[in-house]
Design a protein around this motif. Structure first.
Motif, PDB file in Angstrom:
ATOM      1  N   SER A  78       0.833  -1.216   0.000  1.00 57.64           N
ATOM      2  CA  SER A  78       0.000   0.000   0.000  1.00 57.64           C
ATOM      3  C   SER A  78       0.859   1.254   0.000  1.00 57.64           C
ATOM      4  O   SER A  78       0.550   2.235  -0.679  1.00 57.64           O
ATOM      5  N   LEU A  79       1.954   1.218   0.756  1.00 58.15           N
ATOM      6  CA  LEU A  79       2.834   2.388   0.800  1.00 58.15           C
ATOM      7  C   LEU A  79       3.468   2.626  -0.564  1.00 58.15           C
ATOM      8  O   LEU A  79       3.575   3.763  -1.026  1.00 58.15           O
ATOM      9  N   LYS A  80       3.876   1.538  -1.226  1.00 55.92           N
ATOM     10  CA  LYS A  80       4.475   1.687  -2.560  1.00 55.92           C
ATOM     11  C   LYS A  80       3.456   2.249  -3.547  1.00 55.92           C
ATOM     12  O   LYS A  80       3.787   3.074  -4.397  1.00 55.92           O
ATOM     13  N   GLU A  81       2.215   1.787  -3.443  1.00 52.50           N
ATOM     14  CA  GLU A  81       1.157   2.310  -4.330  1.00 52.50           C
ATOM     15  C   GLU A  81       0.992   3.819  -4.154  1.00 52.50           C
ATOM     16  O   GLU A  81       0.619   4.528  -5.073  1.00 52.50           O
ATOM     17  N   LYS A  82       1.293   4.287  -2.955  1.00 50.46           N
ATOM     18  CA  LYS A  82       1.149   5.727  -2.678  1.00 50.46           C
ATOM     19  C   LYS A  82       2.454   6.473  -2.931  1.00 50.46           C
ATOM     20  O   LYS A  82       2.585   7.652  -2.597  1.00 50.46           O
ATOM     21  N   GLY A  83       3.452   5.780  -3.468  1.00 46.78           N
ATOM     22  CA  GLY A  83       4.710   6.434  -3.832  1.00 46.78           C
ATOM     23  C   GLY A  83       5.608   6.746  -2.653  1.00 46.78           C
ATOM     24  O   GLY A  83       6.448   7.646  -2.729  1.00 46.78           O
ATOM     25  N   ILE A  84       5.453   6.011  -1.554  1.00 44.66           N
ATOM     26  CA  ILE A  84       6.260   6.275  -0.350  1.00 44.66           C
ATOM     27  C   ILE A  84       7.432   5.299  -0.280  1.00 44.66           C
ATOM     28  O   ILE A  84       7.262   4.088  -0.482  1.00 44.66           O
ATOM     29  N   HIS A  85       8.620   5.821   0.000  1.00 43.73           N
ATOM     30  CA  HIS A  85       9.830   5.001   0.124  1.00 43.73           C
ATOM     31  C   HIS A  85       9.680   4.055   1.319  1.00 43.73           C
ATOM     32  O   HIS A  85       9.241   4.462   2.400  1.00 43.73           O
ATOM     33  N   PHE A  94       8.273  -5.100  -2.463  1.00 44.17           N
ATOM     34  CA  PHE A  94       7.712  -3.804  -2.048  1.00 44.17           C
ATOM     35  C   PHE A  94       8.659  -3.054  -1.107  1.00 44.17           C
ATOM     36  O   PHE A  94       8.244  -2.169  -0.369  1.00 44.17           O
ATOM     37  N   THR A  95       9.928  -3.459  -1.121  1.00 48.15           N
ATOM     38  CA  THR A  95      10.925  -2.853  -0.234  1.00 48.15           C
ATOM     39  C   THR A  95      11.981  -2.128  -1.058  1.00 48.15           C
ATOM     40  O   THR A  95      12.554  -2.705  -1.982  1.00 48.15           O
ATOM     41  N   ASP A  96      12.241  -0.859  -0.721  1.00 47.99           N
ATOM     42  CA  ASP A  96      13.297  -0.104  -1.412  1.00 47.99           C
ATOM     43  C   ASP A  96      14.648  -0.298  -0.744  1.00 47.99           C
ATOM     44  O   ASP A  96      15.678  -0.292  -1.401  1.00 47.99           O
ATOM     45  N   LEU A  97      14.627  -0.414   0.579  1.00 47.34           N
ATOM     46  CA  LEU A  97      15.879  -0.506   1.339  1.00 47.34           C
ATOM     47  C   LEU A  97      15.750  -1.614   2.377  1.00 47.34           C
ATOM     48  O   LEU A  97      14.780  -1.655   3.135  1.00 47.34           O
TER      49      LEU A  97
END
Ligand code: SF4
Ligand code: SF4
Ligand code: SF4
Length: 348
Positions: free
Chosen positions: A158-165, A185-188
């Motif tokens: 859900s966070l990725k869908e909202k463009g949040i790192h 769904f993990t950037d870091l």
């Protein structure tokens, strides 16, 4: 009566707390979500209240006015007046909340509450403006987020869908499939490597370190197979007498260099402090690290140098946390043997 600390029927996650404005858990300003439940029992753990997989009552001495209403209200007779305050018999306590309801000063408090993924994400997006202006985002931490994999995945997605790192802070002690389902769904990835010696890992964390190392190597393969841009930072707690030998740091560095083949971009050495003593006191746990001092500045410099030499030039090594000045003296004596904090549940 249904409360938000009762085990839910739908997909929900047990969360210890949300820490806003964090600058410690990834780039920029972040909101860090502390999950409840951890498979390890590190003797130095700074979040002992995050270890059990269930809500947990505790007593906050600084708020207590000594009225004894809680003792009378407890249906299980789990409370008693002790020399140092209110004692909770954890074998009898059912976390029914009766004591918290009668306490006039919020001195009986529950650790942990259930959130639906939507509820948690709605809470987190309130800080979006800080994320956008600082290059920050949300970090799932704990405890161990991979212990609640379906919930964690839904939140990250859900966070990725909202463009949040997104960042995932993990101890790595979980079946590979649980970690794998979170990576898309993990950037870091913030990955703890504490000890490379197998016996010391068992002694000081309660479990073998082999699955942790295996999983990190599989993250490297996952990145390559999926052409994934996942960033990986390794974190090592520097604990006097436990993890702070040059030998241990060099062994971790060799693993980063040899097994991770350039996949790790940053390695953080996190200096120990004992500022969490009050948490152990509130839980009635006799913490063996309570009198440990800070790591000395010169020792930290030595460890950073060993880390830089062993991990290779591509890895940025840096130290975090307070250290003691070069003139201030040395470490406390090394502990004689391991002793996982009492009051925690047995590792699975
Ligand atoms: S991995 Fe260790 S330090 Fe981290 S929450 Fe679990 S027990 Fe505590
Ligand atoms: S939560 Fe319930 S059982 Fe536990 S100490 Fe409070 S009143 Fe007693
Ligand atoms: S009810 Fe609250 S204030 Fe009164 S003794 Fe118990 S913890 Fe302290």
């Amino acid at each position: 009566m249904k409360t938000d600390v009762q085990r839910p029927e739908k997909l929900q996650g047990l969360i210890l707390r949300i820490q806003r404005m964090s600058t410690e858990d990834g780039p920029g300003i972040r909101s860090t979500v502390f999950f409840k439940g951890c498979p390890l029992r590190c003797v130095w753990c700074h979040n002992p209240e995050s270890i059990p997989d269930r809500p947990q009552m505790h007593w906050v001495g600084s708020r207590c006015i000594g009225c004894m209403s809680c003792i009378e209200a407890c249906p299980e007779k789990a409370l008693s007046a002790a020399g140092s305050g209110i004692d909770i018999d954890r074998l009898s306590c059912t976390d029914c909340l009766c004591c918290a309801e009668v306490c006039p000063s919020t001195a009986m408090e529950i650790y942990g509450r259930y959130y639906s993924p939507e509820e948690l994400v709605n809470e987190l997006v309130k800080d979006r403006v800080y994320f956008e202006q600082s290059g920050g985002g949300v970090t799932l931490s704990g405890g161990e987020p991979a212990r609640q994999p379906d919930f964690a995945r839904k939140v990250l997605e859900s966070l990725k869908e909202k463009g949040i790192h997104t960042a995932l802070d993990t101890c790595g002690q979980c079946p590979w499939e649980r970690l794998e389902m979170l990576l898309p769904f993990t950037d870091l990835l913030l990955y703890d490597l504490k000890l490379m010696d197998e016996q010391l890992h068992r002694d000081y964390t309660g479990l073998s370190g082999s699955q942790i190392q295996r999983n990190l190597a599989r993250v490297r393969d996952y990145r390559e197979e999926h052409h994934n841009s996942l960033e990986i930072w390794v974190r090592t707690p520097v604990i006097p007498g436990h993890t702070d030998s040059v030998e241990n740091i060099r062994a971790i560095g060799a693993f980063i260099h040899d097994a991770m083949a350039g996949a790790v971009s940053k390695w953080e050495l996190c200096a120990f402090n004992n500022l969490c003593i009050h948490k152990y006191d509130g839980l009635g746990i006799d913490w063996k690290c309570r009198d440990y001092g800070l790591v000395t500045e010169s020792d930290m410099e030595r460890l950073v140098q060993a880390a830089s030499e062993s991990a290779g030039r591509d890895v940025i090594v840096h130290a975090s946390g307070a250290t003691m000045g070069k003139e201030s003296g040395g470490h406390p004596p090394a502990p004689e043997k391991s002793c996982p904090p009492s009051g925690c549940e047995t590792p699975p």
